[in-house]
Design a protein around this motif. Structure first.
Motif, PDB file in Angstrom:
ATOM      1  N   ASN A   1       0.856  -1.188   0.000  1.00  0.00           N
ATOM      2  CA  ASN A   1       0.000   0.000   0.000  1.00  0.00           C
ATOM      3  C   ASN A   1       0.895   1.242   0.000  1.00  0.00           C
ATOM      4  OD1 ASN A   1      -1.635   2.183   0.589  1.00  0.00           O
ATOM      5  ND2 ASN A   1      -2.909   1.046   2.037  1.00  0.00           N
ATOM      6  N   PRO A   2       0.996   1.959  -1.136  1.00  0.00           N
ATOM      7  CA  PRO A   2       1.881   3.130  -1.212  1.00  0.00           C
ATOM      8  C   PRO A   2       1.573   4.214  -0.183  1.00  0.00           C
ATOM      9  CG  PRO A   2       1.040   2.555  -3.387  1.00  0.00           C
ATOM     10  CD  PRO A   2       0.304   1.709  -2.387  1.00  0.00           C
ATOM     11  N   ASN A   3       0.345   4.234   0.310  1.00  0.00           N
ATOM     12  CA  ASN A   3      -0.012   5.246   1.305  1.00  0.00           C
ATOM     13  C   ASN A   3       0.727   5.051   2.632  1.00  0.00           C
ATOM     14  OD1 ASN A   3      -1.905   6.567  -0.413  1.00  0.00           O
ATOM     15  ND2 ASN A   3      -3.313   4.881  -0.044  1.00  0.00           N
ATOM     16  N   ASN A   4       1.298   3.868   2.848  1.00  0.00           N
ATOM     17  CA  ASN A   4       2.028   3.607   4.087  1.00  0.00           C
ATOM     18  C   ASN A   4       3.488   4.057   4.029  1.00  0.00           C
ATOM     19  OD1 ASN A   4      -0.145   2.553   5.505  1.00  0.00           O
ATOM     20  ND2 ASN A   4       0.156   0.525   4.622  1.00  0.00           N
ATOM     21  N   LEU A   5       3.967   4.446   2.857  1.00  0.00           N
ATOM     22  CA  LEU A   5       5.373   4.850   2.719  1.00  0.00           C
ATOM     23  C   LEU A   5       5.754   5.984   3.665  1.00  0.00           C
ATOM     24  CD1 LEU A   5       5.951   4.720  -1.127  1.00  0.00           C
ATOM     25  CD2 LEU A   5       7.262   3.505   0.616  1.00  0.00           C
ATOM     26  N   GLN A   6       4.898   6.965   3.799  1.00  0.00           N
ATOM     27  CA  GLN A   6       5.261   8.103   4.647  1.00  0.00           C
ATOM     28  C   GLN A   6       5.343   7.708   6.118  1.00  0.00           C
ATOM     29  OE1 GLN A   6       2.241  10.707   3.177  1.00  0.00           O
ATOM     30  NE2 GLN A   6       0.985  10.487   5.010  1.00  0.00           N
ATOM     31  N   HIS A   7       4.679   6.624   6.513  1.00  0.00           N
ATOM     32  CA  HIS A   7       4.732   6.180   7.910  1.00  0.00           C
ATOM     33  C   HIS A   7       6.041   5.472   8.246  1.00  0.00           C
ATOM     34  CE1 HIS A   7       0.573   7.314   8.103  1.00  0.00           C
ATOM     35  NE2 HIS A   7       0.243   6.434   7.188  1.00  0.00           N
ATOM     36  N   ILE A   8       6.751   4.985   7.227  1.00  0.00           N
ATOM     37  CA  ILE A   8       7.999   4.260   7.474  1.00  0.00           C
ATOM     38  C   ILE A   8       9.229   5.063   7.026  1.00  0.00           C
ATOM     39  CG2 ILE A   8       6.870   2.009   7.434  1.00  0.00           C
ATOM     40  CD1 ILE A   8       7.995   1.640   4.569  1.00  0.00           C
ATOM     41  N   THR A   9       9.019   6.367   6.852  1.00  0.00           N
ATOM     42  CA  THR A   9      10.106   7.269   6.481  1.00  0.00           C
ATOM     43  C   THR A   9      10.282   8.281   7.615  1.00  0.00           C
ATOM     44  OG1 THR A   9       9.529   6.997   4.150  1.00  0.00           O
ATOM     45  CG2 THR A   9      10.921   8.870   4.701  1.00  0.00           C
ATOM     46  N   PRO A  10      11.526   8.537   8.013  1.00  0.00           N
ATOM     47  CA  PRO A  10      11.730   9.478   9.121  1.00  0.00           C
ATOM     48  C   PRO A  10      11.036  10.811   8.859  1.00  0.00           C
ATOM     49  CG  PRO A  10      13.816   8.456   8.498  1.00  0.00           C
ATOM     50  CD  PRO A  10      12.796   8.039   7.474  1.00  0.00           C
ATOM     51  N   PRO A  11      10.327  11.348   9.856  1.00  0.00           N
ATOM     52  CA  PRO A  11       9.629  12.627   9.685  1.00  0.00           C
ATOM     53  C   PRO A  11      10.567  13.751   9.225  1.00  0.00           C
ATOM     54  CG  PRO A  11       8.947  11.597  11.732  1.00  0.00           C
ATOM     55  CD  PRO A  11      10.071  10.762  11.182  1.00  0.00           C
ATOM     56  N   SER A  12      11.819  13.693   9.622  1.00  0.00           N
ATOM     57  CA  SER A  12      12.783  14.729   9.238  1.00  0.00           C
ATOM     58  C   SER A  12      13.003  14.806   7.735  1.00  0.00           C
ATOM     59  CB  SER A  12      14.125  14.476   9.932  1.00  0.00           C
ATOM     60  OG  SER A  12      14.670  13.234   9.500  1.00  0.00           O
ATOM     61  N   MET A  13      12.610  13.766   6.996  1.00  0.00           N
ATOM     62  CA  MET A  13      12.789  13.770   5.542  1.00  0.00           C
ATOM     63  C   MET A  13      11.608  14.416   4.814  1.00  0.00           C
ATOM     64  SD  MET A  13      14.713  10.143   4.929  1.00  0.00           S
ATOM     65  CE  MET A  13      15.429  10.563   3.352  1.00  0.00           C
TER      66      MET A  13
ATOM     67  N   ILE B   1      -0.415  -1.809  -5.042  1.00  0.00           N
ATOM     68  CA  ILE B   1       0.527  -1.699  -6.153  1.00  0.00           C
ATOM     69  C   ILE B   1       0.174  -2.674  -7.267  1.00  0.00           C
ATOM     70  CG2 ILE B   1       2.450  -0.880  -4.742  1.00  0.00           C
ATOM     71  CD1 ILE B   1       3.541  -3.790  -4.893  1.00  0.00           C
ATOM     72  N   TYR B   2       0.659  -2.348  -8.455  1.00  0.00           N
ATOM     73  CA  TYR B   2       0.537  -3.209  -9.631  1.00  0.00           C
ATOM     74  C   TYR B   2       1.614  -2.765 -10.607  1.00  0.00           C
ATOM     75  CZ  TYR B   2      -2.005   0.912 -11.238  1.00  0.00           C
ATOM     76  OH  TYR B   2      -2.362   2.207 -11.549  1.00  0.00           O
ATOM     77  N   PRO B   3       2.048  -3.662 -11.506  1.00  0.00           N
ATOM     78  CA  PRO B   3       3.067  -3.261 -12.476  1.00  0.00           C
ATOM     79  C   PRO B   3       2.575  -2.090 -13.317  1.00  0.00           C
ATOM     80  CG  PRO B   3       2.820  -5.650 -12.466  1.00  0.00           C
ATOM     81  CD  PRO B   3       1.698  -5.080 -11.630  1.00  0.00           C
ATOM     82  N   GLY B   4       3.421  -1.090 -13.432  1.00  0.00           N
ATOM     83  CA  GLY B   4       3.070   0.107 -14.186  1.00  0.00           C
ATOM     84  C   GLY B   4       2.586   1.257 -13.320  1.00  0.00           C
ATOM     85  N   LEU B   5       2.317   1.006 -12.037  1.00  0.00           N
ATOM     86  CA  LEU B   5       1.866   2.073 -11.148  1.00  0.00           C
ATOM     87  C   LEU B   5       2.962   3.122 -11.000  1.00  0.00           C
ATOM     88  CD1 LEU B   5      -0.190   3.261  -9.082  1.00  0.00           C
ATOM     89  CD2 LEU B   5       0.980   1.884  -7.342  1.00  0.00           C
ATOM     90  N   ILE B   6       2.604   4.366 -11.247  1.00  0.00           N
ATOM     91  CA  ILE B   6       3.507   5.502 -11.038  1.00  0.00           C
ATOM     92  C   ILE B   6       3.148   6.127  -9.692  1.00  0.00           C
ATOM     93  CG2 ILE B   6       4.133   7.815 -11.846  1.00  0.00           C
ATOM     94  CD1 ILE B   6       5.202   5.650 -13.695  1.00  0.00           C
ATOM     95  N   ILE B   7       4.176   6.341  -8.862  1.00  0.00           N
ATOM     96  CA  ILE B   7       3.969   6.974  -7.560  1.00  0.00           C
ATOM     97  C   ILE B   7       4.848   8.220  -7.520  1.00  0.00           C
ATOM     98  CG2 ILE B   7       3.987   6.685  -5.064  1.00  0.00           C
ATOM     99  CD1 ILE B   7       4.104   3.628  -5.593  1.00  0.00           C
ATOM    100  N   GLU B   8       4.228   9.355  -7.163  1.00  0.00           N
ATOM    101  CA  GLU B   8       4.956  10.620  -7.079  1.00  0.00           C
ATOM    102  C   GLU B   8       5.050  11.049  -5.622  1.00  0.00           C
ATOM    103  OE1 GLU B   8       3.910  13.236 -10.780  1.00  0.00           O
ATOM    104  OE2 GLU B   8       2.099  12.185 -10.064  1.00  0.00           O
ATOM    105  N   TYR B   9       6.207  11.649  -5.285  1.00  0.00           N
ATOM    106  CA  TYR B   9       6.479  12.055  -3.910  1.00  0.00           C
ATOM    107  C   TYR B   9       7.122  13.429  -3.887  1.00  0.00           C
ATOM    108  CZ  TYR B   9       7.439   6.983  -4.261  1.00  0.00           C
ATOM    109  OH  TYR B   9       7.417   5.666  -4.578  1.00  0.00           O
ATOM    110  N   ARG B  10       7.097  13.999  -2.700  1.00  0.00           N
ATOM    111  CA  ARG B  10       7.948  15.139  -2.347  1.00  0.00           C
ATOM    112  C   ARG B  10       8.753  14.661  -1.152  1.00  0.00           C
ATOM    113  NH1 ARG B  10       8.254  18.458  -6.202  1.00  0.00           N
ATOM    114  NH2 ARG B  10       6.409  19.548  -6.837  1.00  0.00           N
ATOM    115  N   ILE B  11      10.034  14.946  -1.186  1.00  0.00           N
ATOM    116  CA  ILE B  11      10.922  14.556  -0.099  1.00  0.00           C
ATOM    117  C   ILE B  11      11.922  15.680   0.130  1.00  0.00           C
ATOM    118  CG2 ILE B  11      12.485  13.292  -1.638  1.00  0.00           C
ATOM    119  CD1 ILE B  11      12.733  11.220   0.706  1.00  0.00           C
TER     120      ILE B  11
END
Length: 154
Positions: free
Chosen positions: A26-38, A51-61
């Motif tokens: 579940n891409p929505n969980n990525l921010q929970h496993i990344t240090p808040p300082s990032m 997720i599925y093959p071809g899924l594009i995920i965009e972030y700000r870090i």
């Protein structure tokens, strides 16, 4: 051209393979496993949280000095409950290939991350890796080693 670097992080989680897969796919969980300082946030729609093959995920870090960076990855391979791969399509690396493996073991599931990455700018990129990039990535995986069991067991 810069060198290609490799990081491998493994941990055993006291949950089933199904529970681990449900959480990490579940891409929505990525921010929970990344240090808040990032300052990590998913900025794209993530279609039902799976997720599925071809899924594009965009972030700000904000990896360095609080400066925001746009990052786009694509999920390129998925074998449900066993592994998936994300690859950078746009962002701070000249190469980012991240494998996520889930193997059942006694007492839970062994989760293994294998990342191959390259930093742009040739020798300057190699210097940046030696000075701070590798430490930042090691810190990220150490944070995950500590926070993930807490998140999965709550």
């Amino acid at each position: 051209m810069s060198r290609t670097y490799r990081i491998k992080a493994t941990q055993v989680l006291p949950v089933s393979q199904q529970q681990a897969w449900d959480y990490f796919s579940n891409p929505n969980n990525l921010q929970h496993i990344t240090p808040p300082s990032m300052g990590f946030t998913v900025t794209s729609e993530t279609d039902e949280g799976r997720i599925y093959p071809g899924l594009i995920i965009e972030y700000r870090i904000k990896p360095v000095l609080g400066i925001p960076v746009y990052w786009m990855t694509e999920i390129t391979h998925v074998r449900p409950f066993e592994f998936f791969v994300d690859e950078q399509r746009y962002g701070p690396y000249s190469l980012w290939h991240h494998q996520h493996h889930f193997n059942p073991v006694a007492g839970g599931v062994e989760m293994t991350d294998i990342v191959h990455y390259r930093i742009p700018l040739g020798m300057l990129g190699d210097l940046a890796n030696a000075m701070f990039v590798r430490r930042k990535l090691d810190t990220l995986f150490e944070y995950r080693r500590n926070i993930i069991p807490k998140l999965l067991l709550t």
